[in-house]
Design an enzyme around this catalytic site. Structure first.
Site, PDB file in Angstrom:
ATOM      1  N   ARG A  69       0.806  -1.216   0.000  1.00 10.81           N
ATOM      2  CA  ARG A  69       0.000   0.000   0.000  1.00 10.81           C
ATOM      3  C   ARG A  69       0.841   1.269   0.000  1.00 10.81           C
ATOM      4  NH1 ARG A  69      -3.802  -2.305   4.621  1.00 10.81           N
ATOM      5  NH2 ARG A  69      -1.759  -2.854   5.352  1.00 10.81           N
ATOM      6  N   GLU A 106      10.657 -11.703   8.449  1.00 14.12           N
ATOM      7  CA  GLU A 106      10.422 -12.609   9.563  1.00 14.12           C
ATOM      8  C   GLU A 106      10.063 -14.011   9.078  1.00 14.12           C
ATOM      9  OE1 GLU A 106       6.749 -10.090   8.797  1.00 14.12           O
ATOM     10  OE2 GLU A 106       8.864  -9.719   9.056  1.00 14.12           O
TER      11      GLU A 106
END
Length: 182
Positions: A69, A106
């Protein structure tokens, strides 16, 4: 900064508990994007911050694609400031010569690219995204711009997830977040 204007933006961020995994609260900006008055207020607040903080900015840069975004906030903000927007994309999405960087997420590895002629040495750039979590993507974007010898003035996001301490990966680059959540 007007508390009422900031509240108008914060009220349009919707929490989704246990998404994408149990224990995570996803901060969804879709309601903010759907509300033209709230979105205009968001861009107003970011524009006010940048105009007050930096006398000269040459470009806004943002990472984006169908799954990001940053592209939704960066171009309208750049237009308001009367400057250009520089895309930073996932590997293989930009034509022509590019600089790329691999970085750790991650959940694995990723790679970002920027066109080699996107900025000139010494140009002043602000990197914009919707959210800062662990800081991996934003840190990689900073490194790409530094390789092109741009001056990264600031990393700017709508939402900072403070518990994940992503801002630590950005040091010494200045950082600003409009909204913070634990």
């Amino acid at each position: 900064m007007s508390g009422e204007r900031l509240r108008r933006v914060r009220d349009r961020v919707r929490p989704f508990p246990d998404f994408p995994v149990p224990g995570v609260i996803f901060r969804d900006i879709s309601p903010l994007l759907k509300d033209p008055a709230a979105f205009r207020t968001l861009i107003d607040l970011l524009e006010d911050h940048l105009r007050a903080s930096f006398p000269q900015i040459d470009f806004i840069a943002g990472e984006g694609g169908l799954d990001s975004r940053g592209f939704l906030i960066g171009p309208p903000l750049a237009q308001r400031l009367g400057i250009g927007f520089v895309p930073i994309r996932k590997k293989g999405k930009l034509p022509g010569p590019t600089q790329s960087i691999s970085y750790t997420l991650e959940y694995g590895e990723a790679e970002l690219e920027i066109q080699s002629d996107a900025v000139e040495p010494g140009q002043k750039v602000v990197i914009v995204d919707d959210l800062l979590a662990t800081g991996g993507t934003m840190s990689a974007a900073c490194e790409l711009l530094k390789r092109l010898k741009a001056e990264v003035l600031e990393c700017l996001v709508i939402i900072e997830l403070k518990l994940l301490k992503g801002v630590e990966k950005l040091e010494p680059v200045p950082f600003y977040s409009l909204l913070q959540y634990d």
